[in-house]
Design a protein around this motif. Structure first.
Motif, PDB file in Angstrom:
ATOM      1  N   ASN A  69      19.554   9.539   7.432  1.00 58.73           N
ATOM      2  CA  ASN A  69      20.014   8.194   7.813  1.00 58.73           C
ATOM      3  C   ASN A  69      18.899   7.304   8.334  1.00 58.73           C
ATOM      4  OD1 ASN A  69      22.640   8.533   7.029  1.00 58.73           O
ATOM      5  ND2 ASN A  69      23.280   9.392   9.008  1.00 58.73           N
ATOM      6  N   ARG A  70      17.800   7.914   8.750  1.00 64.49           N
ATOM      7  CA  ARG A  70      16.674   7.090   9.229  1.00 64.49           C
ATOM      8  C   ARG A  70      15.816   6.570   8.070  1.00 64.49           C
ATOM      9  NH1 ARG A  70      16.900  10.518  13.890  1.00 64.49           N
ATOM     10  NH2 ARG A  70      15.461  12.066  13.072  1.00 64.49           N
ATOM     11  N   ILE A  71      16.107   7.023   6.850  1.00 64.55           N
ATOM     12  CA  ILE A  71      15.325   6.577   5.677  1.00 64.55           C
ATOM     13  C   ILE A  71      16.136   5.539   4.903  1.00 64.55           C
ATOM     14  CG2 ILE A  71      14.195   7.317   3.535  1.00 64.55           C
ATOM     15  CD1 ILE A  71      14.075  10.164   4.784  1.00 64.55           C
ATOM     16  N   THR A  72      15.612   4.332   4.775  1.00 60.10           N
ATOM     17  CA  THR A  72      16.351   3.324   4.015  1.00 60.10           C
ATOM     18  C   THR A  72      15.563   2.891   2.771  1.00 60.10           C
ATOM     19  OG1 THR A  72      15.497   1.651   5.505  1.00 60.10           O
ATOM     20  CG2 THR A  72      17.735   2.361   5.906  1.00 60.10           C
ATOM     21  N   MET A  73      16.330   2.470   1.784  1.00 57.33           N
ATOM     22  CA  MET A  73      15.718   2.091   0.506  1.00 57.33           C
ATOM     23  C   MET A  73      15.102   0.693   0.594  1.00 57.33           C
ATOM     24  SD  MET A  73      17.481   1.888  -3.230  1.00 57.33           S
ATOM     25  CE  MET A  73      18.536   0.491  -2.942  1.00 57.33           C
ATOM     26  N   SER A  74      13.931   0.548  -0.009  1.00 62.47           N
ATOM     27  CA  SER A  74      13.325  -0.777  -0.154  1.00 62.47           C
ATOM     28  C   SER A  74      12.826  -0.914  -1.590  1.00 62.47           C
ATOM     29  CB  SER A  74      12.155  -0.920   0.820  1.00 62.47           C
ATOM     30  OG  SER A  74      11.326  -1.985   0.398  1.00 62.47           O
ATOM     31  N   LEU A  75      13.189  -2.049  -2.205  1.00 63.60           N
ATOM     32  CA  LEU A  75      12.709  -2.304  -3.573  1.00 63.60           C
ATOM     33  C   LEU A  75      11.863  -3.571  -3.601  1.00 63.60           C
ATOM     34  CD1 LEU A  75      16.020  -1.496  -5.525  1.00 63.60           C
ATOM     35  CD2 LEU A  75      14.096   0.021  -5.053  1.00 63.60           C
ATOM     36  N   ASP A  76      11.543  -4.075  -2.407  1.00 63.27           N
ATOM     37  CA  ASP A  76      10.816  -5.335  -2.316  1.00 63.27           C
ATOM     38  C   ASP A  76       9.831  -5.248  -1.150  1.00 63.27           C
ATOM     39  OD1 ASP A  76      10.007  -7.959  -2.047  1.00 63.27           O
ATOM     40  OD2 ASP A  76      12.004  -8.784  -2.497  1.00 63.27           O
ATOM     41  N   LEU A  77       8.571  -5.569  -1.391  1.00 57.95           N
ATOM     42  CA  LEU A  77       7.572  -5.475  -0.320  1.00 57.95           C
ATOM     43  C   LEU A  77       7.875  -6.438   0.833  1.00 57.95           C
ATOM     44  CD1 LEU A  77       4.159  -5.043  -2.216  1.00 57.95           C
ATOM     45  CD2 LEU A  77       5.497  -3.286  -1.047  1.00 57.95           C
ATOM     46  N   LYS A  78       8.752  -7.421   0.578  1.00 62.13           N
ATOM     47  CA  LYS A  78       9.127  -8.366   1.655  1.00 62.13           C
ATOM     48  C   LYS A  78       9.788  -7.640   2.823  1.00 62.13           C
ATOM     49  CE  LYS A  78       9.396 -12.764  -0.731  1.00 62.13           C
ATOM     50  NZ  LYS A  78       9.298 -12.418  -2.163  1.00 62.13           N
ATOM     51  N   ASP A  79      10.323  -6.429   2.556  1.00 59.58           N
ATOM     52  CA  ASP A  79      10.942  -5.639   3.633  1.00 59.58           C
ATOM     53  C   ASP A  79       9.927  -5.217   4.690  1.00 59.58           C
ATOM     54  OD1 ASP A  79      13.414  -5.801   2.390  1.00 59.58           O
ATOM     55  OD2 ASP A  79      13.039  -4.029   1.158  1.00 59.58           O
TER      56      ASP A  79
END
Ligand SMILES: CC(=O)CC(=O)SCCNC(=O)CCNC(=O)[C@H](O)C(C)(C)COP(=O)(O)OP(=O)(O)OC[C@H]1O[C@@H](n2cnc3c(N)ncnc32)[C@H](O)[C@@H]1OP(=O)(O)O
Ligand SMILES: NC(=O)C1=CN([C@@H]2O[C@H](COP(=O)(O)OP(=O)(O)OC[C@H]3O[C@@H](n4cnc5c(N)ncnc54)[C@H](OP(=O)(O)O)[C@@H]3O)[C@@H](O)[C@H]2O)C=CC1
Length: 284
Positions: A69-79
């Protein structure tokens, strides 16, 4: 400086392992890749490792879920807008890494540290494309990340002492042992390891012995946990070739020339374990 939020760029074998150990240490981590399927592939590997830990009684099911749960998906470097530390583990290629760091420089907070997990590329050259070269550093984990204790920490020419200290402390928090290295091609680990692997490929190329015999000699004779050709498949033959090219170009000595057989395998797309075929064939 206190690190709270981390982003890992590249969800391949290294990026997913790095995200796992960061989440295990209690940090929130965004795991970034270009496509959702790459993130999901990385997360599957992490879940498999954690399930093995549960089966072996090293973690509870609740701990496993909390880590995931501490790992979240990112598909954009803006994150990266709120990251304190970004660890880049994308493909071993200077253009790719410089493009990522340039983009991140415009997005991440001014205090954010940029670490690269590069195996061999000059940290100073990656740092130079940013407006914050004093905050750029090498943080070189070993494969498989959840198992191997070492992190080579590499200072670029401009890296600030404070940044070094923060990354050193973070490495301890991850349960790893930092070793300080200066910015030379291949650092220590790959300057020594890769010429050995390349020599094993030459031994195969020249018909000195079969692949199995070469691996057996180094396993049984030198107590290496894996023979060099098995290890090359494990690292990825593309990564091995990139590293040899960087050593060859950066140190300017012909002893680092990559074996033509290594080039041929990479050209064929036989990249080792990750593509199911390298020096050996993998069914799983
Ligand atoms: C290229 C670069 O830039 C730098 C690099 O990383 S170079 C590569 C450096 N790495 C190496 O040299 C690895 C050499 N190989 C080894 O150390 C060992 O073969 C190995 C640790 C990978 C596997 O060990 P093994 O004894 O042969 O197999 P196995 O018994 O299955 O595994 C040992 C432990 O590692 C764990 N493990 C193995 N592979 C794993 C993986 N991919 N991910 C997570 N955990 C793993 C297993 O769960 C097992 O843990 P427990 O004993 O606690 O249950
Ligand atoms: N393999 C090893 O043993 C070790 C490798 N390293 C280093 O770690 C780094 C990663 O290696 P490894 O994990 O093995 O390689 P992988 O090929 O397994 O993973 C690289 C990942 O980065 C992704 N990627 C490529 N470009 C971008 C981008 N612009 N933005 C976000 N993600 C991107 C790739 O996507 P796609 O699949 O689409 O290309 C892939 O998912 C390299 O620098 C390597 O040298 C360091 C220590 C050990």
């Amino acid at each position: 400086m206190t690190i709270q939020k981390v982003m890992v760029v590249g969800a391949g074998q290294m990026g997913s392992g790095i995200a796992q150990v960061i989440a295990q240490a209690g940090f929130e981590v965004k795991l970034n890749d270009m496509k959702q399927e790459f993130f999901e592939r990385g997360l599957r590997v992490i879940a498999k490792n954690l399930t093995r830990d549960v089966e072996k009684g090293r973690k509870t099911e609740e701990e496993k879920e909390a880590i995931l749960n501490r790992i979240t998906m990112s598909l954009d470097l803006k994150d990266a807008f709120d990251a304190d530390l970004i660890i880049e583990a994308a493909t071993e290629n200077m253009d790719i890494k410089q493009t990522i760091f340039k983009e991140l420089d415009a997005i991440a907070p001014k205090h954010a540290i940029f670490a690269t997990n590069t195996s061999s590329l000059p940290i100073t050259e990656i740092a130079a494309v940013t407006e914050r070269p004093e905050k750029v550093i090498g943080m070189h984990f070993m494969n498989p990340v959840p198992v191997m204790k070492l992190v080579e920490i590499i200072r670029g020419l401009a890296t600030a002492d404070e940044v070094y200290k923060t990354v050193e402390q973070m490495t301890h928090q991850l349960g790893k042992t930092p070793v300080e290295v200066n910015d030379f091609p291949g650092f220590i680990s790959n300057r020594i390891l890769l010429p050995m692997i390349n020599e094993a490929v030459y031994a195969l190329y020249e018909g000195v012995a079969t692949k199995e015999a070469i691996d057996d000699v180094m396993k049984l004779g030198m107590n290496h946990p894996m023979g060099p050709l098995t290890l090359a498949d494990f690292i990825g033959l593309d990564t091995c070739l990139y590293i040899m090219e960087i050593l060859h170009e950066g140190l300017g000595d012909s002893k680092y020339r990559p074996c033509p057989l290594l080039r041929k395998y990479v050209a064929a797309g036989w990249l080792g374990r990750k593509t199911g075929r390298g020096f050996y064939v993998y069914e799983d």
